[in-house]
Design an enzyme around this catalytic site. Structure first.
Site, PDB file in Angstrom:
ATOM      1  N   SER A 168     137.560  66.934   3.546  1.00  0.00           N
ATOM      2  CA  SER A 168     137.363  68.042   2.624  1.00  0.00           C
ATOM      3  C   SER A 168     137.973  69.315   3.211  1.00  0.00           C
ATOM      4  CB  SER A 168     135.876  68.210   2.312  1.00  0.00           C
ATOM      5  OG  SER A 168     135.698  69.047   1.191  1.00  0.00           O
ATOM      6  N   LYS A 228     128.853  84.884 -16.715  1.00  0.00           N
ATOM      7  CA  LYS A 228     128.302  85.414 -15.466  1.00  0.00           C
ATOM      8  C   LYS A 228     127.383  84.401 -14.799  1.00  0.00           C
ATOM      9  CE  LYS A 228     127.267  88.282 -12.235  1.00  0.00           C
ATOM     10  NZ  LYS A 228     128.256  88.545 -11.169  1.00  0.00           N
TER      11      LYS A 228
END
Length: 339
Positions: A167, A219
């Site tokens: 990763s 948001k």
């Protein structure tokens, strides 16, 4: 019973005095440290000497006096010949990165890279011994950007993976001009994952309301306490995909030979299979590579150690002092009880 009361009184007085000292010193430290930046110290050690010492230990154990004398003479002649030739050896700067989920080691890595770039030549080399299973995107993005500085300076970069570079760890590894891997090291995991619990139904069952107020359509997409919507879930997945696409583009930029669609599935491969997938270039441990390089190059291990603030040092000292006080009190208690 008296000895227990005596011990408790002694411990209470000692701890009180200690706390007063800590508070005073902490306040003084806070005042002194305003506007100051944390610093540290760069240590540079010769790996040639390390490998030489290992070799000397064996030689002095297995060779007789005549053999040691001949070996010493041979080494001296070689050193004199190298000195007369006037040729400067290649320098290899060795860095270590042991990554946690926040890539905290980047705080030291950035200074180590700044230092070596001030003196490194294009004929030199940087070797990074990398161990990381990945973590936060922005943290490993910064760590990878620090390594990109080496590539941008045209200094050869070799990344050695002995255990794992997955990763975010592979995001860093792919920047290397050359990636070496131990046969059973874990590499890949070119993917993005996010997970969070949601206890909205539990709260609702217990008549607990949670209000999530936002300004901006996206948001807040998924929340832990509020009720998640399909629209929010879709936006969250879209953001994950965007991050994954950027990750793939970044890897391809530095390793264009990869079939990115076949390796960017989130899977991991052991070293041997990773080589077949072209995730790594060569199967070799960092010890094997560096010990071989030591024969013809000067190897320097760099480590930047962050200095602890006075407040941190006081905290450590206070903890040790409290433990010492408790031990002394316990000794007094034992002496009184056991006579």
């Amino acid at each position: 019973m008296d000895f227990l009361l005596e011990y408790a009184g002694f411990l209470a007085r000692a701890v009180t005095v200690l706390l007063v000292v800590v508070v005073i010193l902490s306040a003084a430290t806070a005042m002194r440290s305003r506007g100051r930046t944390r610093s540290g110290e760069l240590t540079v050690s010769s790996l040639n000497e390390f490998y030489s010492d290992l070799k000397d230990s064996i030689e002095h154990s297995v060779l007789n006096k005549a053999q040691l004398k001949a070996l010493k003479k041979s080494k001296k002649a070689k050193q004199q010949q190298e000195k007369k030739s006037g040729t400067e050896k290649k320098r290899i700067y060795v860095l270590d990165f042991d990554g946690d989920i926040k890539a905290s080691a980047v705080d030291s890595l950035r200074h180590e890279i700044t230092a070596l770039l001030a003196v490194a030549r294009p004929t030199d080399e940087v070797v990074l011994r990398l161990e990381s299973g990945g973590g936060m995107v922005h943290s490993y993005g910064l760590a990878a950007s620090q390594l990109a500085r080496i590539r941008d300076a045209k200094i050869p970069l070799t990344v050695c993976v002995d255990k794992v570079a997955a990763s975010g760890g592979y995001m860093m590894a792919c920047i290397g001009d050359k990636i070496l891997s131990a046969p059973f090291a874990v590499l890949g995991s070119i993917g993005v994952v996010a997970q969070l619990p949601n206890i909205h139904r539990l709260l609702k069952k217990n008549n607990i309301d949670v209000e999530v107020l936002t300004a901006g359509e996206h948001k807040r997409t998924l929340t832990i306490l509020g009720e998640n919507t399909e629209q929010g879930r879709a936006k969250f997945l879209e953001d994950l995909q965007t991050t994954h696409d950027l990750f793939k583009q970044f890897v391809v930029q530095y390793r264009p030979q990869l079939d990115i669609n076949s390796v960017a599935t989130g899977e991991v491969w052991l070293g041997t299979d990773a080589q077949q997938q072209q995730l790594v270039d060569q199967l070799q441990t960092s010890d094997e590579y560096l010990s071989a390089c030591a024969a013809n190059a000067d190897l320097y291990a760099l480590e930047f150690v962050q200095k602890k603030s006075l407040q941190e040092r006081v905290g450590l000292t206070a903890g040790a002092a409290a433990e010492h006080i408790a031990d002394k009190g316990w000794e007094r208690l034992q002496r009184r009880f056991l006579g």
